[in-house]
Design an enzyme around this catalytic site. Structure first.
Site, short mmCIF file in Angstrom:
data_model
loop_
_atom_site.label_atom_id
_atom_site.label_comp_id
_atom_site.label_asym_id
_atom_site.label_seq_id
_atom_site.Cartn_x
_atom_site.Cartn_y
_atom_site.Cartn_z
N ARG B 235 8.41 9.20 -22.24
CA ARG B 235 9.03 8.57 -20.88
C ARG B 235 9.64 9.73 -20.20
O ARG B 235 10.16 10.82 -20.31
CB ARG B 235 9.97 7.32 -21.03
CG ARG B 235 9.33 6.10 -21.73
CD ARG B 235 8.72 5.56 -20.68
NE ARG B 235 8.04 4.32 -21.15
CZ ARG B 235 6.72 4.25 -21.57
NH1 ARG B 235 5.88 5.20 -21.62
NH2 ARG B 235 6.24 2.99 -22.24
N GLU B 264 8.64 7.49 -11.34
CA GLU B 264 7.11 7.14 -11.09
C GLU B 264 7.13 6.23 -9.71
O GLU B 264 8.07 5.18 -9.78
CB GLU B 264 6.66 6.62 -12.36
CG GLU B 264 6.47 7.74 -13.30
CD GLU B 264 5.90 7.08 -14.69
OE1 GLU B 264 6.27 8.00 -15.71
OE2 GLU B 264 5.31 6.01 -14.82
N HIS B 282 0.65 8.99 -15.22
CA HIS B 282 1.10 8.02 -16.31
C HIS B 282 -0.29 7.17 -17.08
O HIS B 282 -0.65 5.71 -16.74
CB HIS B 282 2.16 6.67 -15.98
CG HIS B 282 2.82 6.24 -17.29
ND1 HIS B 282 4.04 5.78 -17.26
CD2 HIS B 282 2.35 6.09 -18.43
CE1 HIS B 282 4.56 5.31 -18.33
NE2 HIS B 282 3.45 5.44 -19.13
#
Lengths: 330, 316
Positions: B235, B264, B282
């Site tokens: 993450r 993000e 991602h």
């Protein structure tokens, strides 16, 4: 004559001459200059034929850098030549039949580059399937915050991989891709029973049972355009071609046509038929990854290469067996 | 029987959305403007008994509190940091997720990012496409991945899958994990700092918790060093992104392959001009095959829930 240790430096008068027609890396230059007198054609104002006649009349060894072509015409200009050493694994730039005819031995880079070419092939495959370079461009263009859609990639595990040429590079590719869960098959000039992979007697048969073809064989008269229209058709619309061998192993025009028409899944290409020219239609396409013949260009191998080159030259000049001789046609 | 009201927290996947719509009563969270979302939840609170969340938006405490009839949260992914697990436990809300089906793709991408970063695959593609190969000559030498020591932070399913793949490249493996995994032969380090000091490629593959936030800090980045490579498939908040950017700009870190970022969909623009980073949005599980497998697993879990059968992949 048991010792394989190499003298660190020789007095100038005793150093054997080695002819170079294009510049070596600084590292290679340094390693070789300590033991050999390097004749550097590009440092002379004379045109090549005059240079050779004047300065290389007695030269017995030629070091080929950067795939310089060694053909009958060049060999005619070097009547005392008995050894051609190339810093590449591939030898398609050398007329091996002419060398055999003249009693000239040839050595190449052996397996010095195999791991990094193999890892590059795997990197290209992951990039094509998972769209790594395309996504990297997407992010750098600032498109991610705008939320535009992009296509999903395709899973690597379970993809049937067909290796064209199970030599040193091909077997390193196979070893790596097995760990990702890819079943491995291959085509090679001869079966390799020491490997647990499935053999196919023709590239078209291999392609018909594969989702991915990794091209890692040598370029010879027989293998020119070995990846042709039939092979591409057998591979199918979702198929992926990864080429880390030589451009001419693949019918490039046919591949480009299929890529533009969506008749093939994608390609990862490190080599091209007319380098550095690359078909520009590919530049706007996201399902190909293109690289400028760099699969073998890693730092770590350059010292291995320098050592191997020096050792081959030493062996030649001492009448000992070459470390990485290239078999010549009978 | 009342159809299960399902709130889809984000636009995750068209197939999943279509199936949820077909099988249940679907509420699409993003259809209401941000300012009216609390109202949207209140209006539909009677009907919503399930939430399907993703790394983009999960089920936080605020949302859970506004849904008194919530019975189950289904997380599209194996990372649970966007689900308030404590609140779910307090309320007796079941939580399911998608382990195992995500393992291969995520591990594949980790290796792909490492090779792409070290061998400059993306940058050399750019070099070729912009005509530099013709105009400027050969591309430069790059750094080999094979044989380098790979350090894995978090040796769970994904970490072990990364290790297995890296071994195929002749990479010695070491790791740091909450506990030593004695069934493996890999070298264990009790701290991430020691791990970073003893490896060349560090792969982040652990869950994001309060303890692991910014676990990759400046000290760890410096220990990895100018020849070190950071690959983040965990993450964004695992890494102190400001320090990472500064280290990359100064050449204090060799290279980075990043699938996740602190904010993000924003990746740090200062990195956009660097050739030694690979930046992807991602996409760790973004394949047709795996997205479908994840969606099917979510759907099967929800079907099991409404039929009172055992959940397939519960967290609890």
């Amino acid at each position: 004559m048991a010792s394989s240790s190499v003298p660190q430096g020789r007095p100038e008068t005793e150093r054997p001459q080695v002819l170079l027609l294009s510049p070596p890396s600084a590292e290679l230059d340094e390693v070789l200059s300590a033991r050999f007198e390097l004749l550097k054609s590009w440092e002379s104002p004379l045109p090549l034929d005059r240079f050779l006649a004047t300065h290389a009349a007695d030269v017995r060894a030629l070091l080929v850098i950067n795939l310089f072509t060694v053909d009958g015409a060049l060999l005619d200009a070097l009547p005392t030549l008995r050894f051609v050493c190339t810093t590449s694994a591939g030898v398609n730039h050398i007329d091996l039949a002419e060398c055999a005819r003249r009693g000239i031995a040839v050595a190449n880079a052996g397996t010095v580059f195999s791991q990094e070419v193999a890892e590059y092939a795997v990197g290209l495959l992951i990039d094509v399937l998972r769209r790594v370079s395309a996504c990297d461009r997407y992010v750098r263009r600032g498109l991610w915050p705008r939320g535009g859609d992009y296509p999903l990639g395709s899973k690597l595990g379970g993809k049937r991989v067909g290796i064209v040429g199970l030599g040193s590079i091909g077997s390193e590719v196979a070893k790596r891709l097995q760990a990702f869960g890819c079943p491995i098959s291959y085509f090679s000039r001869s079966r390799k029973p020491q490997f647990p992979y499935t053999y196919f007697p023709s590239v078209a048969d291999l392609a018909a049972q594969s989702d991915v073809l990794v091209v890692a064989c040598a370029l010879t008269h027989e293998t020119h355009h070995i990846i042709n229209k039939d092979v591409m058709a057998a591979l199918g619309k979702e198929g992926i071609i990864i080429n880390v061998g030589r451009g001419a192993l693949v019918d490039e025009a046919e591949l480009v046509k299929r890529l533009m028409r969506g008749e093939i899944g994608g390609a990862g290409l490190d080599v091209f038929e007319h380098e550095p020219a690359v078909p520009e239609e590919l530049f706007g396409v996201d399902n190909v990854v293109l690289s400028p013949h760099v699969a073998m260009q890693a730092f770590e191998s350059s010292s291995d290469l320098s050592r191997l080159t020096a050792a081959n030259l030493e062996a030649f000049f001492s009448d000992r067996p070459l470390l990485t001789p290239v078999p010549l046609p009978a | 029987m009342e159809s299960l009201g399902v709130l889809l927290a984000a636009r995750i996947d068209p197939y999943l959305e279509a199936e949820l719509d077909r099988r249940f009563k679907l509420f699409r969270f993003w259809e209401s403007p941000p300012a009216q979302r609390r109202e949207f939840l209140r209006e539909n609170a009677e009907a919503i008994r399930a939430v399907v969340g993703s790394p983009a938006r999960g089920a936080d405490a605020e949302m859970i509190d506004l849904l008194p009839r919530l019975e189950i949260v289904a997380n599209f992914g194996v990372g649970l940091d966007k689900v308030d697990l404590r609140r779910c436990r307090e309320r007796g809300v079941r939580v399911v997720y998608t382990p195992d089906v995500v393992t291969d793709d995520t591990a594949d991408l980790a290796i792909g990012l490492a090779i792409a970063a070290m061998r400059r695959i993306c940058d050399s593609d750019r070099y070729l496409r912009d005509g530099s190969w013709k105009d400027k000559g050969d591309y430069k030498l790059t750094s080999k991945f094979s044989g380098k020591t790979v350090g894995i932070l978090g040796l769970g399913r994904i970490g072990q899958a990364v290790a297995k793949r890296a071994e195929g490249f002749g990479c010695p493996i070491c790791y740091c994990s909450r506990s030593e995994k004695r069934h493996t032969n890999y070298k264990y380090y009790p701290s991430v700092l020691e791990l970073a000091a003893n490896c060349q490629v560090l792969v982040v593959a652990c869950p994001l918790t309060e303890e692991t936030r910014h676990i990759i800090n400046r000290e760890v980045i410096d220990a990895l060093g100018p020849k070190g490579v950071l690959v983040n498939i965990g993450r964004g908040p695992h890494v102190d992104e400001c320090e990472l950017v500064s280290a990359l700009l100064d050449g204090q870190l060799g290279a980075a392959g990043l699938d996740v970022f602190e904010h993000e969909p924003h990746a740090p623009e200062q990195l956009f001009g660097l050739d030694n980073v690979v930046l992807v949005p991602h996409i760790g599980t973004d394949t047709l095959e795996t997205s479908k497998a994840m969606a099917d697993l979510i759907l099967e879990n929800l079907e099991a829930h409404v039929s009172n059968r055992p959940l397939l992949t519960p967290v609890f």
